[in-house]
Design an enzyme around this catalytic site. Sequence first.
Site, mmCIF file in Angstrom:
data_model
loop_
_atom_site.group_PDB
_atom_site.id
_atom_site.type_symbol
_atom_site.label_atom_id
_atom_site.label_comp_id
_atom_site.label_asym_id
_atom_site.label_seq_id
_atom_site.Cartn_x
_atom_site.Cartn_y
_atom_site.Cartn_z
ATOM 1 N N TYR A 134 -10.869 27.613 18.558
ATOM 2 C CA TYR A 134 -10.697 26.516 17.599
ATOM 3 C C TYR A 134 -11.768 26.560 16.520
ATOM 4 O O TYR A 134 -11.474 26.430 15.331
ATOM 5 C CB TYR A 134 -10.743 25.192 18.355
ATOM 6 C CG TYR A 134 -10.424 23.976 17.515
ATOM 7 C CD1 TYR A 134 -9.144 23.761 17.022
ATOM 8 C CD2 TYR A 134 -11.406 23.024 17.240
ATOM 9 C CE1 TYR A 134 -8.851 22.640 16.266
ATOM 10 C CE2 TYR A 134 -11.122 21.893 16.492
ATOM 11 C CZ TYR A 134 -9.842 21.711 16.003
ATOM 12 O OH TYR A 134 -9.562 20.601 15.251
ATOM 13 N N TYR A 159 -18.984 12.858 22.874
ATOM 14 C CA TYR A 159 -18.524 12.868 21.486
ATOM 15 C C TYR A 159 -19.154 11.716 20.699
ATOM 16 O O TYR A 159 -19.636 11.896 19.582
ATOM 17 C CB TYR A 159 -16.994 12.756 21.416
ATOM 18 C CG TYR A 159 -16.277 14.074 21.448
ATOM 19 C CD1 TYR A 159 -16.121 14.835 20.290
ATOM 20 C CD2 TYR A 159 -15.751 14.575 22.629
ATOM 21 C CE1 TYR A 159 -15.447 16.051 20.322
ATOM 22 C CE2 TYR A 159 -15.084 15.794 22.670
ATOM 23 C CZ TYR A 159 -14.938 16.524 21.497
ATOM 24 O OH TYR A 159 -14.289 17.725 21.526
#
Length: 254
Positions: free
Chosen positions: A148, A208
């Site tokens: 990614y 995150y």
Amino acid sequence: MGRRILITAGAAGIGRAIAERFISDGDQVAVCDADPDAVADFTAAHPDAIAGVADVTSETDMDTFLSDLEARWDGVDVVCANAGTGGPAGSVETLDYDDWQRCIATNVHGSFLTCRWAARLMKAQGHGLITMTSSTAGIFGYPLRAPYAAAKWAVIGMTKTLAMELGPHGIRVNAICPGAVEGPRMERVLERESAAAGRSVEATRAQYVKGVSMKTWVTAQDIANSIHFLASDAGNKISGQVLSIDGHTETLAP
């Protein structure tokens, strides 16, 4: 009858939010998406828009969809090369080559096929805006997500290059870098990353948030609003830029 807007992967998620933002302005909107169910749902909600099933990694699919769109519009004002996939999660030695290739193909090859068509039409008309959806993974290292990250860094390189190539023709090209976007797609990412790292989904979610200055995720609407601004007169000199809509990511490292 408004601007002509094309969004790939536009029937759901970020793409649908972008499409609906422009539809609310009365613009002509076309979307393609690889998910037939998403296309059907989008068409039911927006019968005046153009929607078709197309896999952005298939040159045949894209040629068919884009040729039909060109016959209807004979030009395009805004193109959002939005299609992408998160790809596999895991340390590099564990990754499957087919999974790697699928991730690169959707994020990079799909953007190429979309931009190749857009560039030809926009050069002929002397104006246009292209946005490519990269990611904060396109500006940071991203442990356990090498495919990614590689793909989204490539999108940045394509953006910078096309801004230089197409700028003399009145065409602007920018990369959008979403942070962690609320929704089903990110929930699937959390599950894959958590499994690869051997920790709980909630621990990954907290990681995150910890890495973002504003301690928040973003929404698909945040992304749509930013692209809408770029397409406005207020954004008409913004090109070659990498715009992060992410609450300021400090790190993606665990």
